[in-house]
Design a protein around this motif. Structure first.
Motif, PDB file in Angstrom:
ATOM      1  N   ALA A 129      -0.767 -13.262   0.761  1.00  0.00           N
ATOM      2  CA  ALA A 129      -2.229 -12.793   1.545  1.00  0.00           C
ATOM      3  C   ALA A 129      -3.131 -13.920   1.290  1.00  0.00           C
ATOM      4  O   ALA A 129      -3.810 -13.823   0.114  1.00  0.00           O
ATOM      5  N   GLY A 130      -3.087 -14.798   1.808  1.00  0.00           N
ATOM      6  CA  GLY A 130      -4.190 -16.116   1.534  1.00  0.00           C
ATOM      7  C   GLY A 130      -5.274 -15.898   2.508  1.00  0.00           C
ATOM      8  O   GLY A 130      -5.968 -14.927   2.286  1.00  0.00           O
ATOM      9  N   SER A 131      -5.343 -16.778   3.531  1.00  0.00           N
ATOM     10  CA  SER A 131      -6.234 -16.782   4.710  1.00  0.00           C
ATOM     11  C   SER A 131      -5.908 -15.255   5.156  1.00  0.00           C
ATOM     12  O   SER A 131      -7.040 -14.694   5.669  1.00  0.00           O
ATOM     13  N   ASP A 132      -4.745 -14.788   5.231  1.00  0.00           N
ATOM     14  CA  ASP A 132      -4.570 -13.351   5.903  1.00  0.00           C
ATOM     15  C   ASP A 132      -4.654 -12.288   4.646  1.00  0.00           C
ATOM     16  O   ASP A 132      -3.582 -11.503   4.301  1.00  0.00           O
ATOM     17  N   MET A 133      -5.855 -12.316   4.411  1.00  0.00           N
ATOM     18  CA  MET A 133      -6.071 -11.270   3.282  1.00  0.00           C
ATOM     19  C   MET A 133      -5.884  -9.936   3.557  1.00  0.00           C
ATOM     20  O   MET A 133      -5.638  -9.273   2.655  1.00  0.00           O
ATOM     21  N   ALA A 134      -5.677  -9.348   4.734  1.00  0.00           N
ATOM     22  CA  ALA A 134      -5.422  -8.092   5.179  1.00  0.00           C
ATOM     23  C   ALA A 134      -3.822  -7.874   4.956  1.00  0.00           C
ATOM     24  O   ALA A 134      -3.514  -6.630   5.009  1.00  0.00           O
ATOM     25  N   ASN A 135      -3.105  -9.001   4.611  1.00  0.00           N
ATOM     26  CA  ASN A 135      -1.863  -8.589   4.342  1.00  0.00           C
ATOM     27  C   ASN A 135      -1.243  -8.256   2.907  1.00  0.00           C
ATOM     28  O   ASN A 135      -0.283  -8.678   2.465  1.00  0.00           O
ATOM     29  N   ILE A 136      -2.303  -7.977   2.097  1.00  0.00           N
ATOM     30  CA  ILE A 136      -2.104  -7.440   0.818  1.00  0.00           C
ATOM     31  C   ILE A 136      -0.978  -6.396   0.519  1.00  0.00           C
ATOM     32  O   ILE A 136      -0.855  -5.516   1.256  1.00  0.00           O
ATOM     33  N   GLN A 137      -0.255  -6.782  -0.409  1.00  0.00           N
ATOM     34  CA  GLN A 137       0.788  -6.052  -0.905  1.00  0.00           C
ATOM     35  C   GLN A 137       0.860  -5.238  -1.886  1.00  0.00           C
ATOM     36  O   GLN A 137       1.586  -4.089  -2.166  1.00  0.00           O
ATOM     37  N   ALA A 138       0.202  -5.579  -3.021  1.00  0.00           N
ATOM     38  CA  ALA A 138       0.158  -5.008  -4.173  1.00  0.00           C
ATOM     39  C   ALA A 138      -0.516  -3.572  -4.405  1.00  0.00           C
ATOM     40  O   ALA A 138      -1.269  -3.523  -3.453  1.00  0.00           O
ATOM     41  N   THR A 139       0.369  -2.545  -4.908  1.00  0.00           N
ATOM     42  CA  THR A 139       0.041  -1.405  -4.576  1.00  0.00           C
ATOM     43  C   THR A 139      -0.679  -0.832  -5.774  1.00  0.00           C
ATOM     44  O   THR A 139      -0.316  -1.077  -6.859  1.00  0.00           O
ATOM     45  N   PHE A 154      -6.302  -3.541  -3.822  1.00  0.00           N
ATOM     46  CA  PHE A 154      -5.139  -3.102  -3.762  1.00  0.00           C
ATOM     47  C   PHE A 154      -4.615  -1.958  -2.847  1.00  0.00           C
ATOM     48  O   PHE A 154      -5.739  -1.394  -2.340  1.00  0.00           O
ATOM     49  N   ARG A 155      -3.337  -1.809  -2.377  1.00  0.00           N
ATOM     50  CA  ARG A 155      -3.052  -0.803  -1.245  1.00  0.00           C
ATOM     51  C   ARG A 155      -2.926   0.403  -2.004  1.00  0.00           C
ATOM     52  O   ARG A 155      -1.948   0.613  -2.776  1.00  0.00           O
ATOM     53  N   THR A 156      -3.635   1.231  -1.790  1.00  0.00           N
ATOM     54  CA  THR A 156      -3.609   2.665  -2.359  1.00  0.00           C
ATOM     55  C   THR A 156      -2.798   3.763  -1.480  1.00  0.00           C
ATOM     56  O   THR A 156      -2.296   4.555  -1.727  1.00  0.00           O
ATOM     57  N   SER A 195       0.199   2.426   4.805  1.00  0.00           N
ATOM     58  CA  SER A 195      -0.921   1.778   5.752  1.00  0.00           C
ATOM     59  C   SER A 195      -0.657   0.510   6.024  1.00  0.00           C
ATOM     60  O   SER A 195       0.242  -0.239   5.281  1.00  0.00           O
ATOM     61  N   SER A 196      -1.477  -0.227   6.733  1.00  0.00           N
ATOM     62  CA  SER A 196      -1.115  -1.764   7.052  1.00  0.00           C
ATOM     63  C   SER A 196      -2.846  -2.289   7.320  1.00  0.00           C
ATOM     64  O   SER A 196      -3.515  -1.642   7.642  1.00  0.00           O
ATOM     65  N   ARG A 197      -2.528  -3.638   7.319  1.00  0.00           N
ATOM     66  CA  ARG A 197      -3.775  -4.418   7.331  1.00  0.00           C
ATOM     67  C   ARG A 197      -4.845  -4.085   6.650  1.00  0.00           C
ATOM     68  O   ARG A 197      -4.601  -3.676   5.431  1.00  0.00           O
ATOM     69  N   HIS A 198      -6.178  -3.941   7.262  1.00  0.00           N
ATOM     70  CA  HIS A 198      -7.260  -3.770   6.424  1.00  0.00           C
ATOM     71  C   HIS A 198      -7.425  -2.361   6.183  1.00  0.00           C
ATOM     72  O   HIS A 198      -8.594  -1.866   5.533  1.00  0.00           O
ATOM     73  N   HIS A 199      -6.562  -1.365   6.459  1.00  0.00           N
ATOM     74  CA  HIS A 199      -6.795   0.049   6.058  1.00  0.00           C
ATOM     75  C   HIS A 199      -6.033   0.420   4.938  1.00  0.00           C
ATOM     76  O   HIS A 199      -5.093  -0.500   4.593  1.00  0.00           O
ATOM     77  N   GLY A 200      -6.371   1.449   4.261  1.00  0.00           N
ATOM     78  CA  GLY A 200      -5.568   1.975   3.150  1.00  0.00           C
ATOM     79  C   GLY A 200      -5.885   0.994   1.788  1.00  0.00           C
ATOM     80  O   GLY A 200      -5.097   1.020   0.920  1.00  0.00           O
ATOM     81  N   LEU A 201      -6.728   0.104   1.830  1.00  0.00           N
ATOM     82  CA  LEU A 201      -7.006  -0.963   0.494  1.00  0.00           C
ATOM     83  C   LEU A 201      -8.054  -0.151   0.006  1.00  0.00           C
ATOM     84  O   LEU A 201      -9.103   0.323   0.237  1.00  0.00           O
ATOM     85  N   GLY A 252      -9.624   3.768   0.120  1.00  0.00           N
ATOM     86  CA  GLY A 252      -9.280   3.083   1.369  1.00  0.00           C
ATOM     87  C   GLY A 252     -10.577   2.520   2.067  1.00  0.00           C
ATOM     88  O   GLY A 252     -10.287   2.028   3.086  1.00  0.00           O
ATOM     89  N   GLN A 253     -11.721   2.422   1.311  1.00  0.00           N
ATOM     90  CA  GLN A 253     -12.650   1.486   2.015  1.00  0.00           C
ATOM     91  C   GLN A 253     -12.675   0.130   1.456  1.00  0.00           C
ATOM     92  O   GLN A 253     -14.017  -0.645   1.361  1.00  0.00           O
ATOM     93  N   GLY A 254     -11.707  -0.357   0.733  1.00  0.00           N
ATOM     94  CA  GLY A 254     -11.686  -1.558  -0.128  1.00  0.00           C
ATOM     95  C   GLY A 254     -12.130  -2.775   0.951  1.00  0.00           C
ATOM     96  O   GLY A 254     -12.962  -3.542   0.215  1.00  0.00           O
ATOM     97  N   TRP A 255     -11.666  -2.888   2.026  1.00  0.00           N
ATOM     98  CA  TRP A 255     -11.978  -3.888   2.817  1.00  0.00           C
ATOM     99  C   TRP A 255     -13.449  -3.985   2.979  1.00  0.00           C
ATOM    100  O   TRP A 255     -14.257  -5.273   2.894  1.00  0.00           O
ATOM    101  N   SER A 256     -14.281  -3.064   3.319  1.00  0.00           N
ATOM    102  CA  SER A 256     -15.711  -3.257   3.453  1.00  0.00           C
ATOM    103  C   SER A 256     -16.250  -3.426   2.272  1.00  0.00           C
ATOM    104  O   SER A 256     -17.301  -4.385   2.236  1.00  0.00           O
TER     105      SER A 256
END
Lengths: 389, 356
Positions: free
Chosen positions: A132-142, A172-174, A178-184, A230-234
């Motif tokens: 998850a570099g430029s594609d930051m929504a691909n974060i996997q750490a939970t 982090f993915r809580t 979820s996928s992409r920028h949801h659930g972060l 779940g609002q981590g992206w914003s």
């Protein structure tokens, strides 16, 4: 439009100038990416904070000076003019701090901001992961809630200042479904938590500027969540805006470099020998562009003070300052000629200053805080209205 | 310290934009290209109703009594619409020159001309040392022309014009044959040189403001076209190779903007850095407009290269404005003299504030 300073603003400048001139270390400090330099910079931050100058635009109760953004620009001008040390806690004071101001609970503000202003707690960034570099929504750490704590597993990388910092902020993915920028979720993590391993990474000049961080069932209190679950992206987008925008890179930094560049040009010419005739124009352009960046920032600050918000425009900013920084350092290295290659401390390195390290640092600019390719996508899609797909 | 424009200034800009969007369409621009003068009396009198020619004319002389901080937004709109009327020569450069001449004792000349200029009945043309030609001389009632250090005021009937057809059909350039005399001389020596210098700098600023509008318009046209044009089954604007060209152009235009506005402030307030500031504005805005013209053409592809497509209206403006009132290269040389050799005052805005 009135581009003159008020008497109050002039007084503020004088006050800042007097304090800085009396207190700035006479010798440059070692790089804050070395253990001794890190401590020396923290001591400087402590002194700055005791004088009430660590975070001038913050409210007094959080360790600030209650100044407005314009006064902050004036302070920054004086800070660079006097050659004061770099800000070791820039991840905290310029990026996380404003984010906590916007999204933090009252308790979080009291808990984190004063110790950030004093650099008692220095912060690292924890955005990127191996995939998850430029594609930051691909974060996997939970980070999975378990009783009163999140249990964190996974890996972060390129954590700026990670080698010596005390805390890390990141996404982090809580919600494991979820996928992409949801659930972060945006979480503040003490790096001495059991289960966390920090492995410093050396950058191309051999200094430990960033780190990989491994999480193995590290338990972090639920209260360390910033903003809603779940609002981590914003929340992260607000932080990224500060990073790309005016907080991290105030114009005086570039004006100072441009001034040094003009001096270097004059000195090199006066010393005789060969100077590429094109350099006169290159140096002039750098100076003009630093001026353009400054004027643009003043305009932005006027807008913000009138109640406007900045959004995708921060991407214009990030491209401009990062690429200007490289052009200025390239021009300086061209002026230094053969001596540009000398490491500081080499017998013949008198007068080469820190242009080489500055150049190496500048090269990172178009990569960190979202690569400039990502910024160009943002400009095209969100400012020019071009189609995503 | 306030960088924002006032509500009144924004309303004026909007009024000009609304008028030009309605009247100064690409079709109207092309229609004028085919006429002998290339200028429209109707446009000019409509612009006079909004107050454009008399913007810088003092209220006592029938104008709006505004300054360059108001004018800069109007000129940006003129650039955006590719308006060909003599706004620069008359409203931005000629009027303040007449006002300054009045302050230096030529009040008869000033009183005679300012009123008719403000009401749209008279047009001015101004020559300067950086060009052998005078723009809009054919429609001008009064020409203000340099002769070495001196400045002369010559009426249309006393000059002979030779048209110099220009690539940008919106631009009308002329060689002016005239005889300087004691009667035509309105300012001499250092006084005349100072007036010429100030008039030239106002022209530089005016071009820069138009270049901002031209650059933005080129980007907007290209963004719209690439969002619609389909290839490989998708809009070509989805491709990063296309997006990034226009994003780069946008960065350049946006970083010229505040420089141009600051230059307007410097001219309006008579700053000692005026000349440096306007050169900076023209270099930044001019190069941004030229860059936008290249990128806009490239993303349009072949259709952008046709006479039928409207893109070239603005491309040609970008090219001709770059050469008007000093080329980019000339201004970069002037900037180097100021910044590197210290031959003229140059500020590092804020960084070396008063008292430092």
């Amino acid at each position: 439009m009135d581009l003159t300073y008020t008497p109050e603003q002039e007084n503020f400048r004088q006050e800042a100038r007097q304090w800085l001139e009396a207190n700035v270390p006479s010798e440059p400090l070692a790089s804050f990416d070395t253990p001794e330099g890190f401590e020396a910079h923290r001591q400087w931050e402590h002194k700055l904070n005791s004088g009430g100058w660590a975070m001038v635009p913050w409210p007094v109760e959080y360790g600030g000076r209650g100044a407005n953004l314009l006064e902050w620009l004036i302070f920054e001008e004086e800070y660079y003019r006097v050659g004061a040390p770099g800000r070791v806690n820039q991840n905290g004071i310029f990026l996380l701090g404003p984010t906590i101001m916007e999204y933090g609970s009252p308790e979080q503000k009291v808990r984190f901001l004063p110790k950030m202003a004093s650099s008692e707690e220095v912060w690292a960034q924890g955005w990127s992961e191996p995939n998850a570099g430029s594609d930051m929504a691909n974060i996997q750490a939970t980070a999975i809630a378990d009783g009163d704590a999140y249990v964190i597993n996974g890996q972060k990388t390129w954590a700026s200042r990670g080698a010596y910092a005390h805390w890390l902020f990141g996404m982090f993915r809580t919600d494991p479904e979820s996928s992409r920028h949801h659930g972060l979720t945006f979480i503040l993590v003490p790096l001495d938590t059991p289960g966390i391993t920090v492995r410093p990474i050396e950058k191309i000049n051999g200094k430990k500027a960033f780190a990989e961080v491994f999480f193995d069932n590290a338990r972090v209190p639920l209260d360390n969540r910033l903003g809603e679950e779940g609002q981590g992206w914003s929340v992260a987008m607000a932080t990224a805006g500060f990073e790309r925008g005016l907080m991290l890179r105030s114009p005086s930094r570039f004006q100072n470099t441009a001034r040094k560049l003009v001096e270097l040009y004059r000195k090199t010419l006066a010393a005789g020998g060969f100077v590429d005739p094109a350099l006169r124009d290159r140096v002039t352009r750098c100076w003009v562009e630093a001026e353009a960046y400054t004027l643009n920032t003043y305009q932005t600050v006027s807008r913000l003070m009138a109640g406007d918000k900045i959004g995708a425009e921060a991407s214009l900013n990030k491209i401009f300052w990062s690429e200007l920084d490289i052009r200025m350092h390239e021009a300086a290295l061209s002026l230094l000629g053969a001596r540009a290659e000398l490491r500081p401390g080499a017998p013949g390195a008198d007068g080469v200053d820190d242009w080489l390290d500055g150049f190496i640092f500048a090269l990172a600019g178009p990569i960190y805080a979202g690569t400039n390719e990502i910024q160009r996508n943002i400009i095209a899609e969100r400012i020019l209205g071009m189609p995503r797909k | 310290m306030e960088f924002n424009f006032s509500e009144d200034q924004q309303l004026l800009q909007q009024a000009v934009r609304d008028f030009l969007e309605g009247e100064c369409t690409p079709a109207a621009v092309r229609e004028l290209w085919e006429t002998e003068t290339g200028r429209s009396k109707t446009f000019w009198s409509q612009l006079a109703e909004i107050g454009v020619p008399g913007l810088l004319v003092p209220e006592d002389d029938g104008g709006l009594g505004m300054d360059e901080r108001d004018m800069v937004l109007v000129l940006e709109e003129a650039g955006r619409a590719a308006l060909a009327e003599p706004v620069i020569s008359t409203a931005a450069v000629g009027v303040p020159l007449l006002v300054e001449l009045g302050e230096l004792g030529q009040s008869g000349l000033t009183k005679k001309w300012l009123g008719p200029v403000a009401s749209g009945e008279a047009i001015l043309a101004v020559g300067h040392a950086q060009s052998p030609f005078v723009a809009d001389a054919h429609v001008a009632d009064l020409l203000l022309l340099p002769q070495d250090q001196d400045l002369h005021a010559v009426e249309r009937g006393d000059v002979t014009l030779t048209a110099q057809p220009s690539n940008d059909q919106s631009q009308r350039l002329f060689s002016v044959d005239w005889s300087p005399s004691e009667k035509t001389c309105v300012a001499q020596g250092t006084e005349g040189a100072a007036l010429q210098g100030a008039a030239f700098d106002r022209g530089v600023l005016a071009c820069a403001a138009e270049q901002l509008g031209v650059g933005q318009q080129l980007i907007d046209m290209a963004a719209l076209y690439t969002s619609q044009r389909q290839q490989f089954g998708v809009a070509i604007g989805t491709f990063q190779a296309v997006k990034h060209r226009l994003a780069n152009a946008k960065v350049q235009v946006e970083y010229a903007r505040a420089v141009v506005y600051r230059a307007a402030h410097s001219v309006a307030t008579g700053s000692p850095q005026r000349s440096t500031d306007v050169s900076m504005a023209k270099v930044m805005a001019g190069e941004a407009a030229l860059f936008a013209s290249k990128e806009a053409l490239q993303v349009h592809g072949a259709i952008g290269y046709t006479y039928e497509q409207d893109l070239h209206i603005w491309m040609k403006r970008a090219w001709s404005l770059d050469l008007a009132f000093g080329t980019s290269a000339w201004h970069r040389a002037r900037l180097a003299d100021a910044i590197i050799d210290g031959q003229a005052p140059a500020s590092a805005f804020g960084y070396c504030a008063p008292g430092s």
